[in-house]
Design a protein around this motif. Structure first.
Motif, short mmCIF file in Angstrom:
data_model
loop_
_atom_site.label_atom_id
_atom_site.label_comp_id
_atom_site.label_asym_id
_atom_site.label_seq_id
_atom_site.Cartn_x
_atom_site.Cartn_y
_atom_site.Cartn_z
N ASP A 99 57.43 58.41 39.36
CA ASP A 99 56.83 59.21 40.03
C ASP A 99 55.81 58.49 41.19
O ASP A 99 55.55 58.98 42.08
CB ASP A 99 55.81 60.12 39.38
N SER A 100 55.36 57.43 40.94
CA SER A 100 54.80 56.36 41.89
C SER A 100 54.88 55.01 41.43
O SER A 100 55.34 54.68 40.44
CB SER A 100 52.99 56.81 41.58
N VAL A 101 54.29 54.31 42.45
CA VAL A 101 54.66 52.86 42.36
C VAL A 101 53.47 52.18 42.81
O VAL A 101 52.59 52.62 43.74
CB VAL A 101 55.79 52.45 43.19
N SER A 102 53.12 51.10 42.35
CA SER A 102 51.96 50.10 42.85
C SER A 102 52.26 48.77 42.99
O SER A 102 53.18 48.39 42.32
CB SER A 102 50.75 50.19 41.81
N VAL A 103 51.71 48.13 43.90
CA VAL A 103 51.97 46.83 44.23
C VAL A 103 50.77 45.89 44.64
O VAL A 103 49.96 46.52 45.33
CB VAL A 103 52.93 46.68 45.61
N GLY A 104 50.63 44.91 43.97
CA GLY A 104 49.65 44.03 44.15
C GLY A 104 50.09 42.61 44.24
O GLY A 104 51.09 42.20 43.78
N ILE A 105 48.97 41.67 44.15
CA ILE A 105 49.30 40.26 44.24
C ILE A 105 48.54 39.53 42.87
O ILE A 105 47.43 40.08 42.30
CB ILE A 105 48.76 39.65 45.43
N SER A 106 48.71 38.46 42.30
CA SER A 106 48.18 37.82 41.24
C SER A 106 48.28 36.11 41.70
O SER A 106 49.16 35.74 42.45
CB SER A 106 48.77 38.05 40.03
N ASN A 107 47.60 35.53 40.84
CA ASN A 107 47.48 34.04 40.71
C ASN A 107 47.41 33.27 42.05
O ASN A 107 47.86 32.08 42.57
CB ASN A 107 48.96 33.58 40.27
N TYR A 108 46.49 34.00 43.02
CA TYR A 108 46.20 33.26 44.27
C TYR A 108 44.82 33.19 44.31
O TYR A 108 43.98 33.97 44.30
CB TYR A 108 46.67 34.12 45.55
N GLN A 109 44.48 31.72 44.60
CA GLN A 109 43.06 31.41 44.90
C GLN A 109 42.96 30.55 46.19
O GLN A 109 43.85 29.75 46.50
CB GLN A 109 42.75 30.49 43.72
N PHE A 110 41.85 30.95 46.99
CA PHE A 110 41.69 30.30 48.28
C PHE A 110 40.91 28.96 47.97
O PHE A 110 39.73 28.74 47.53
CB PHE A 110 40.77 31.18 49.12
N THR A 111 41.41 27.92 48.29
CA THR A 111 40.90 26.64 48.17
C THR A 111 40.80 25.93 49.37
O THR A 111 40.08 24.56 49.08
CB THR A 111 42.01 25.77 47.11
N ARG A 112 40.78 26.26 50.38
CA ARG A 112 40.68 25.15 51.71
C ARG A 112 39.05 25.07 51.83
O ARG A 112 38.39 25.97 51.61
CB ARG A 112 41.20 26.07 52.87
N PHE A 113 38.84 23.83 51.85
CA PHE A 113 37.32 23.54 52.21
C PHE A 113 36.45 23.61 50.86
O PHE A 113 35.47 23.09 51.10
CB PHE A 113 36.68 24.21 53.45
#
Length: 204
Positions: free
Chosen positions: A156-170
């Motif tokens: 009936d529905s779908v969800s999309v997301g992200i995982s395992n990402y970290q911002f490490t610049r600087f």
């Protein structure tokens, strides 16, 4: 020997002392006895350069890098929001596949232009696609294709997301821990085109 045989260190200390005396004479309440000497101007100029170097290295330069750091993180923040929304729209209008391979292939081929784009293309940063069934009370539960009884077994529905990402610049420069980006999960109902496969052929 220079400096009356006292060595170069004594000469350096003598210059500092002369500079201090010259500045003291210039700042006396009764005023200087003589017009300002070039030596006093050089002392003042040297102090200004030293103060600017301390201010630049301790304040201006870190603030400049911090501004770049925050701007890049905001860029990724907004890009990932659009990324998950686009993936959810695609999943809602294309056929359900148990491993969501069609949605993952589409999203990896259409990552927005941003920093760390390659992490989403290579799979280093995860993309989560989940399908749900709607219960009689309106709540959602994970879609179970084995529990279907009708001719068409679709979520009936779908969800999309992200995982395992970290911002490490600087983060190394500022001695800060990595910034974990939220999953930005987008959930939408399956649409009529969801009854078709990726080629547009209706599912029987």
């Amino acid at each position: 020997m220079r400096n009356g045989g006292r060595g170069p260190e004594a000469g350096g200390q003598g210059r500092i002392a002369r500079c201090a005396r010259a500045i003291h004479i210039e700042n006396r309440p009764e005023g200087p006895l003589l017009p300002p000497a070039p030596f006093t101007a050089r002392c003042t100029s040297g102090n200004a350069v030293a103060e600017f170097a301390i201010l630049y290295g301790g304040v201006i330069l870190p603030l400049t890098f911090m501004l770049i750091f925050v701007s890049e993180m905001a860029w990724i923040w907004h890009s990932v929001v659009d990324f998950t929304r686009d993936g959810a729209r695609y999943a809602a209008t294309h056929a359900y596949e148990p491993d969501a391979s069609n949605v993952l292939a589409y999203m990896q081929a259409n990552v927005p232009r941003m920093i760390d784009q390659s992490q989403f293309q290579s799979g280093a940063a995860g993309i989560q696609v989940s399908y749900f069934s709607q219960n009689p009370d309106g709540s959602l539960s994970p879609f179970d294709p084995t529990a279907c009884t009708g001719p068409l077994c679709l979520p009936d529905s779908v969800s999309v997301g992200i995982s395992n990402y970290q911002f490490t610049r600087f983060s190394g420069y500022f001695k800060l821990p990595p910034v974990t980006i939220p999953p930005f999960t987008t959930t939408v109902p399956m649409e009529s085109a969801g009854y078709q496969d990726a080629t547009g052929v209706p599912v029987q």
